[in-house]
Every structure is written in C-alpha cells, then in structure tokens.
Motif scaffolding. Structure first.
Motif, PDB file in Angstrom:
ATOM      1  N   ALA A  93      10.249  42.711  13.634  1.00  0.00           N
ATOM      2  CA  ALA A  93       8.788  43.241  13.499  1.00  0.00           C
ATOM      3  C   ALA A  93       8.421  44.048  12.208  1.00  0.00           C
ATOM      4  CB  ALA A  93       8.273  43.721  14.915  1.00  0.00           C
ATOM      5  N   ASP A  94       9.471  44.632  11.644  1.00  0.00           N
ATOM      6  CA  ASP A  94       9.478  45.557  10.550  1.00  0.00           C
ATOM      7  C   ASP A  94       9.030  44.618   9.286  1.00  0.00           C
ATOM      8  OD1 ASP A  94       9.854  47.818  12.192  1.00  0.00           O
ATOM      9  OD2 ASP A  94      11.871  47.942  11.825  1.00  0.00           O
ATOM     10  N   GLN A  95       8.220  44.725   8.662  1.00  0.00           N
ATOM     11  CA  GLN A  95       7.713  44.092   7.425  1.00  0.00           C
ATOM     12  C   GLN A  95       7.428  45.050   6.196  1.00  0.00           C
ATOM     13  OE1 GLN A  95       5.260  40.615   8.506  1.00  0.00           O
ATOM     14  NE2 GLN A  95       4.465  40.622   6.642  1.00  0.00           N
ATOM     15  N   GLY A  96       7.881  44.489   5.102  1.00  0.00           N
ATOM     16  CA  GLY A  96       7.834  45.210   3.927  1.00  0.00           C
ATOM     17  C   GLY A  96       8.941  45.262   2.903  1.00  0.00           C
ATOM     18  N   THR A  97       8.808  45.705   1.895  1.00  0.00           N
ATOM     19  CA  THR A  97       9.988  45.905   0.774  1.00  0.00           C
ATOM     20  C   THR A  97      10.795  46.862   1.326  1.00  0.00           C
ATOM     21  OG1 THR A  97       8.436  47.237  -0.567  1.00  0.00           O
ATOM     22  CG2 THR A  97       8.544  44.864  -1.134  1.00  0.00           C
ATOM     23  N   GLN A  98      10.133  48.153   2.251  1.00  0.00           N
ATOM     24  CA  GLN A  98      11.047  49.133   2.661  1.00  0.00           C
ATOM     25  C   GLN A  98      12.012  48.535   3.727  1.00  0.00           C
ATOM     26  OE1 GLN A  98       7.934  48.544   3.365  1.00  0.00           O
ATOM     27  NE2 GLN A  98       7.175  49.597   4.957  1.00  0.00           N
ATOM     28  N   TYR A  99      12.029  47.623   4.103  1.00  0.00           N
ATOM     29  CA  TYR A  99      12.869  47.057   5.171  1.00  0.00           C
ATOM     30  C   TYR A  99      13.867  45.832   4.666  1.00  0.00           C
ATOM     31  CZ  TYR A  99       9.710  49.578   8.166  1.00  0.00           C
ATOM     32  OH  TYR A  99       8.859  50.648   8.801  1.00  0.00           O
ATOM     33  N   ARG A 100      13.893  45.843   3.349  1.00  0.00           N
ATOM     34  CA  ARG A 100      14.647  44.656   2.712  1.00  0.00           C
ATOM     35  C   ARG A 100      16.137  44.720   2.818  1.00  0.00           C
ATOM     36  NH1 ARG A 100      13.028  48.194  -1.422  1.00  0.00           N
ATOM     37  NH2 ARG A 100      14.446  48.795  -2.967  1.00  0.00           N
ATOM     38  N   SER A 101      16.770  43.736   2.920  1.00  0.00           N
ATOM     39  CA  SER A 101      18.298  43.720   3.077  1.00  0.00           C
ATOM     40  C   SER A 101      18.676  43.883   1.643  1.00  0.00           C
ATOM     41  CB  SER A 101      18.769  42.269   3.385  1.00  0.00           C
ATOM     42  OG  SER A 101      20.277  42.224   3.552  1.00  0.00           O
ATOM     43  N   VAL A 102      19.484  44.774   1.436  1.00  0.00           N
ATOM     44  CA  VAL A 102      20.086  45.490   0.324  1.00  0.00           C
ATOM     45  C   VAL A 102      21.372  46.258   0.186  1.00  0.00           C
ATOM     46  CG1 VAL A 102      18.661  47.642   0.253  1.00  0.00           C
ATOM     47  CG2 VAL A 102      19.346  46.917  -2.037  1.00  0.00           C
ATOM     48  N   ILE A 103      22.291  46.080  -0.669  1.00  0.00           N
ATOM     49  CA  ILE A 103      23.561  46.550  -0.955  1.00  0.00           C
ATOM     50  C   ILE A 103      23.442  47.417  -2.206  1.00  0.00           C
ATOM     51  CG2 ILE A 103      25.791  46.684  -1.427  1.00  0.00           C
ATOM     52  CD1 ILE A 103      25.678  43.779  -0.080  1.00  0.00           C
ATOM     53  N   PHE A 104      23.453  48.797  -2.310  1.00  0.00           N
ATOM     54  CA  PHE A 104      23.385  49.485  -3.536  1.00  0.00           C
ATOM     55  C   PHE A 104      24.903  50.011  -3.790  1.00  0.00           C
ATOM     56  CE2 PHE A 104      19.112  50.583  -1.885  1.00  0.00           C
ATOM     57  CZ  PHE A 104      18.363  50.049  -3.096  1.00  0.00           C
ATOM     58  N   TYR A 105      25.288  49.456  -4.775  1.00  0.00           N
ATOM     59  CA  TYR A 105      26.706  49.563  -5.243  1.00  0.00           C
ATOM     60  C   TYR A 105      26.642  50.939  -6.002  1.00  0.00           C
ATOM     61  CZ  TYR A 105      25.382  47.350  -9.638  1.00  0.00           C
ATOM     62  OH  TYR A 105      24.853  46.846 -10.963  1.00  0.00           O
ATOM     63  N   HIS A 106      28.194  51.545  -5.764  1.00  0.00           N
ATOM     64  CA  HIS A 106      28.501  52.756  -6.385  1.00  0.00           C
ATOM     65  C   HIS A 106      29.024  52.785  -7.781  1.00  0.00           C
ATOM     66  CE1 HIS A 106      27.281  55.527  -3.024  1.00  0.00           C
ATOM     67  NE2 HIS A 106      27.035  54.558  -2.627  1.00  0.00           N
ATOM     68  N   ASP A 107      29.753  51.317  -7.732  1.00  0.00           N
ATOM     69  CA  ASP A 107      30.686  51.117  -9.225  1.00  0.00           C
ATOM     70  C   ASP A 107      30.728  49.539  -9.449  1.00  0.00           C
ATOM     71  OD1 ASP A 107      32.542  50.656  -7.449  1.00  0.00           O
ATOM     72  OD2 ASP A 107      33.456  52.452  -7.405  1.00  0.00           O
ATOM     73  N   GLU A 108      31.311  49.171 -10.227  1.00  0.00           N
ATOM     74  CA  GLU A 108      31.507  47.812 -10.533  1.00  0.00           C
ATOM     75  C   GLU A 108      32.210  47.099  -9.488  1.00  0.00           C
ATOM     76  OE1 GLU A 108      30.008  45.605 -12.643  1.00  0.00           O
ATOM     77  OE2 GLU A 108      28.674  47.237 -12.835  1.00  0.00           O
TER      78      GLU A 108
END
Length: 181
Positions: A93-108
């Motif tokens: 039920a959560d909708q919006g870019t704040q609920y996107r699936s994302v991986i924030f990488y720390h290095d290459e």
C-alpha cells in the motif's frame, strides 16, 4: 572486546520498519539504522518531509555487518527476496518514490556485486526488476521513534499485518542465515 572490520550495506525496499525488522534477524548483522538517502534537497530531512515525496529521499536502512559471517552478496539476496523489486515506487500500500527499491553502493565493488545479484535474480521474477543502483552520497538517520520500530511495536496492526508475514518468509527462505533465538 573483539575488533571487527565491519562493512555497510544501504538499501531501501519500501517502509524502513519492514527492512529493519528483516535485517535485525540476520547472523553477522551488528546494527541496523533506519534513515533516508538519495534526496536532492539540502539539510536533514524529516519523516514528514520524506513522506511527502518531495525531497527525493528513499526510506532506507544502513546495515553494519561482519563480512566474515555474512557476505554483501548474501545480504543483497535476502534484500531482493524480502520485498518486491519489480514494482516501481511502490511496496504494498506504500506508494511514492520514497518507497522505491534501491541499493546505494559504498564503492565500485559493491556496485558490481549489486549488478551481478540483480542479473542473477532476474529469472526468478515474472516482471522486470526495477531496483535502482546508485552511489551513496549521504545517509541521514531517521528520528528515534523510527529506530527499532518492530522490536518496540511488534503488536501494532502494521507490524502484525505487514512485517510478520515478511519475517515468516525470511525464516522459510533463509533459515540458515538467521541469528539463534
């Protein structure tokens, strides 16, 4: 006290209460902090601002883990199976870019592993994986009321309806990676 060389994983898969509850269960995870990343506005965002969808931030968790116990790759596989990585800007039920699936990488190296895991997982999903892979620029811890939310509120309706089924799935799929009770 043993000196551990901890690494960090920063991911968003919908509401951070859910992802925090999942990763708190994993062997080798030393700490999980709910917060916000990926936004474009200056300053430190608040929950209310992030929920508006106007800041560009995602609800994320930052996981400190011992790579001698659990690998970054294993954590990403758990992440990919603990939410739906095929729905754009939505989890349940959560909708919006704040609920996107994302991986924030720390290095290459983390970026390469993330790309590899997504490619490896793709055949298991009917729809295309839409998980974003982006460099971590800033992580802002969420307000105190959002930390350890499930541990402090496990009988709340949201926890029983949404988080408990995720934890049951975690136990079913990744029992070998769980901390002992």
């Amino acid at each position: 006290m043993e000196n551990k060389n901890l690494e960090q994983l920063t991911v968003g898969g919908g509401c951070f209460w859910c992802t925090e509850a999942v990763f708190d269960q994993i062997k080798g995870v030393e700490m999980v902090v709910s917060g916000y990343s990926g936004g474009t506005v200056p300053g430190i965002p608040t929950y209310r601002e992030v929920c508006s969808g106007l800041t560009g931030h995602a609800e994320v968790i930052q996981v400190s883990f011992d790579p001698s116990v659990v690998s970054f790759e294993d954590l990403l596989i758990i992440f990919m199976t603990s939410h739906d990585p095929t729905t754009l800007n939505r989890q349940g039920a959560d909708q919006g870019t704040q609920y996107r699936s994302v991986i924030f990488y720390h290095d290459e190296k983390q970026k390469q592993i993330a790309e590899s895991v997504i490619k490896e997982m793709a055949p298991y999903y009917e729809n295309a994986i839409v998980t974003e892979i982006s460099p971590l620029e800033k992580f802002h811890p969420a307000e105190g009321s959002h930390q350890d939310y499930y541990a402090n509120n496990s009988s709340q309706g949201y926890c029983t309806a949404v988080i408990n089924p995720k934890l049951a799935r975690l136990r079913e799929m990744h029992a070998d990676k769980l901390k002992s009770a």
